[in-house]
Design an enzyme around this catalytic site. Sequence first.
Site, PDB file in Angstrom:
ATOM      1  N   GLU A 167       1.330   6.439   9.082  1.00  0.00           N
ATOM      2  CA  GLU A 167       2.118   5.427   9.794  1.00  0.00           C
ATOM      3  C   GLU A 167       3.518   5.463   9.195  1.00  0.00           C
ATOM      4  O   GLU A 167       3.820   4.869   8.164  1.00  0.00           O
ATOM      5  CB  GLU A 167       1.430   4.059   9.722  1.00  0.00           C
ATOM      6  CG  GLU A 167       0.108   4.088  10.505  1.00  0.00           C
ATOM      7  CD  GLU A 167      -0.734   2.821  10.411  1.00  0.00           C
ATOM      8  OE1 GLU A 167      -0.219   1.771   9.988  1.00  0.00           O
ATOM      9  OE2 GLU A 167      -1.936   2.898  10.766  1.00  0.00           O
TER      10      GLU A 167
ATOM     11  N   HIS B 270      -1.561   3.198   5.383  1.00  0.00           N
ATOM     12  CA  HIS B 270      -2.132   4.309   6.135  1.00  0.00           C
ATOM     13  C   HIS B 270      -1.103   5.438   6.085  1.00  0.00           C
ATOM     14  O   HIS B 270       0.040   5.263   6.500  1.00  0.00           O
ATOM     15  CB  HIS B 270      -2.425   3.887   7.582  1.00  0.00           C
ATOM     16  CG  HIS B 270      -3.487   2.826   7.672  1.00  0.00           C
ATOM     17  ND1 HIS B 270      -3.352   1.685   8.425  1.00  0.00           N
ATOM     18  CD2 HIS B 270      -4.708   2.746   7.074  1.00  0.00           C
ATOM     19  CE1 HIS B 270      -4.444   0.947   8.300  1.00  0.00           C
ATOM     20  NE2 HIS B 270      -5.288   1.564   7.479  1.00  0.00           N
TER      21      HIS B 270
ATOM     22  N   GLU C 152       3.533  -5.007  12.177  1.00  0.00           N
ATOM     23  CA  GLU C 152       2.938  -3.904  12.944  1.00  0.00           C
ATOM     24  C   GLU C 152       3.867  -3.568  14.110  1.00  0.00           C
ATOM     25  O   GLU C 152       4.171  -4.453  14.918  1.00  0.00           O
ATOM     26  CB  GLU C 152       1.576  -4.366  13.475  1.00  0.00           C
ATOM     27  CG  GLU C 152       0.783  -3.346  14.222  1.00  0.00           C
ATOM     28  CD  GLU C 152      -0.178  -2.554  13.334  1.00  0.00           C
ATOM     29  OE1 GLU C 152      -0.904  -3.188  12.542  1.00  0.00           O
ATOM     30  OE2 GLU C 152      -0.211  -1.312  13.439  1.00  0.00           O
TER      31      GLU C 152
ATOM     32  N   HIS D  78       3.108  -1.379   9.020  1.00  0.00           N
ATOM     33  CA  HIS D  78       2.167  -0.568   9.796  1.00  0.00           C
ATOM     34  C   HIS D  78       2.748  -0.151  11.131  1.00  0.00           C
ATOM     35  O   HIS D  78       3.645  -0.794  11.670  1.00  0.00           O
ATOM     36  CB  HIS D  78       0.880  -1.371  10.065  1.00  0.00           C
ATOM     37  CG  HIS D  78       0.002  -1.493   8.860  1.00  0.00           C
ATOM     38  ND1 HIS D  78      -1.003  -0.597   8.574  1.00  0.00           N
ATOM     39  CD2 HIS D  78      -0.017  -2.405   7.870  1.00  0.00           C
ATOM     40  CE1 HIS D  78      -1.589  -0.948   7.449  1.00  0.00           C
ATOM     41  NE2 HIS D  78      -1.018  -2.049   6.997  1.00  0.00           N
TER      42      HIS D  78
END
EC number: 3.5.1.114
Lengths: 310, 335
Positions: free
Chosen positions: A22, A19, A174, A113
């Site tokens: 990010e 993404h 994450e 992420h």
Amino acid sequence: MEHATFPPLPLVVICGGTHGNEMSGVYIVREMQKQKVEKAGSVSITTVLSNPRAVEACKRYIDTDLNRCFTDALLSGPITDSAPYELRRAHELNAQFGPKGSEEAVDLLCDLHNTTANMGLSLICYSLDWITLHIYKYIQSKVTSVPVRLIQLTIPISEAYSLESVAKHGFSIEVGPQPGGVLRADIFNIMKEALDLTLEWLQKFNSGSTFEGGEVEAYTLVGNVDYPRDPMTGEITAVVHPQLQDNDFKLLQPGDPTFLLFSGKTVKHEGEELYPFFVNECAYYEKKVAFQLARKITLTFPSISVKLDR
Amino acid sequence: MEEDKVLCLPRLSQVAVCGGTHGNELSGVYLVRELLKAKKNVTKQEDEEEEAVPLLMVLSHPLQQCFRYIDTDLNRCFTHASLSGPMSGMTPYEIIRARQLNTMLGPKGSHGAVDLVCDLHNTTANMGLCLITYSDCDWICLHIFRHLQKQMPDIPLRYIHFDVSNKESYSLDSVGKHGFAMEIGPQPHGVVRSNIYMAMKAGVQHMLDWVQSFNSGSTFEEGFVDVFTMVKHIDYPRDSETRTITAAIHPQLQDQDFCLLRPGGPLFQTFSGETLRYKGDEPLYPFFINECAYYEKGIALSLARKRQVMVPAIRVQTEQEQQANNQRFASEEEE
């Protein structure tokens, strides 16, 4: 439990910018490429910016979410001229690091992420295999600055939609909370630490260390909860309740508040007591997810060491 | 003219509250939508009563799909130069929209402009609630700030001043006779947080209460306000070829908006862990620390000087005083 052995893991693929907004993963990969990091001891490293156009534009995606393009169906379908940019890119990444499900697929892929949710450091995977569990246990034992958790997406691999499902073993790292488009030093440092520990584990594993088994807790995905919405316009009519906001992984019991309507009323949780996560993740408004819910399970796993061919 | 301890200022006949000037700053978007909905739901009977404060609610950017802007930053399109000048088929969407807003709420600098513009914004920086204006002697704005301070003691509140002339002032709030941005953070763009939304809702309500009280003839006593005047910006260290940033805001500076930054204080942390320090001579107050939208503007943080401003007592002009003022204005225009 019987001791388990596995062949060595000589290569890890590290992906950032799946993404494009990010930022921790984007800058970790960029820095590794600038420093020409290709090895960590015995472990070869390939780094890649998964979605370079989105990274350039500092957006989550250009046409469609890249990290939803890796189902078997989408990877086997045709690519026409009008195909979304990210679908083409998914095919390229699958060719480079897969094909998904095949013997040629890379051993390990780690996808970086960020989230706007207060999730600390979370490892996310589809299957709780012994490699992932041991890496998780290793990271959790060493990281003290934030809570470290393991999330399992209970989805069969054929329907697994994210990049790490291409490899034989894969997980996402994450880290949050961090706004999209923003680079926070503290969040960057946590992600770097998690990645360094992963590489450290791999080196130790490859050189013959035995890692003791044991028990860990993991969160398995049960379902999603959307925002209350206006039936005509589809617009949200509430915010995540202040008592739920930032309380990822705090048990949500029936009767606990979940939303505060703009009109002032409170919406309460009904049903099973579960653990919320991805609470108020920016990118999930359009996916109609205000938060996800998980059950907590305890997993037992064996000691592990590398299997050396004779 | 006789010196009066209490300054008499014209009535605030119309107030505009604007949200969504940046389409991904969601507190303002949802607050204005809710205020518009509430207005629609008022019955006809109630409608016939005089509104407490004649209020225009504006969604600055109705076509927005949760991006900051489409072609260019709308909140930089309100200089006199941008508002005049030729348009073509290539004119960016936001320049066209700025001119529409200028017609609706202005024209900027004219007698017909709305009395007060309150433009709602969010920031990823840890700034609490800030009023941002171009003037450090707009007594209306300063008294509104003092009122918020009394009514909202639990939220950090600051008054920020950009020393820019009216001609060069570039943001939507400069269109009204008085105006300010109400900036609240930290909130990620594209996200609405309950605490931030509620703070903005309360801030707007208290502002409107103050305007009503002012228009009804209350006198507001003099007092001091700490004003932060912007001095300069500092950019990220960047790679000379690619222009990508080579360091992040230092962990000891992150979230420390309005905490004094002294010479030698930590500014940035490189990706290899090295600390880069503030080389200025003067201790200054940092704000907009790590604002997402400012990376592309070359701003990692802004720096301000703080000083106390003495705000005089004010009240609304009586009708007589207003008429005398209008006559004087008319004769000045003739000259």
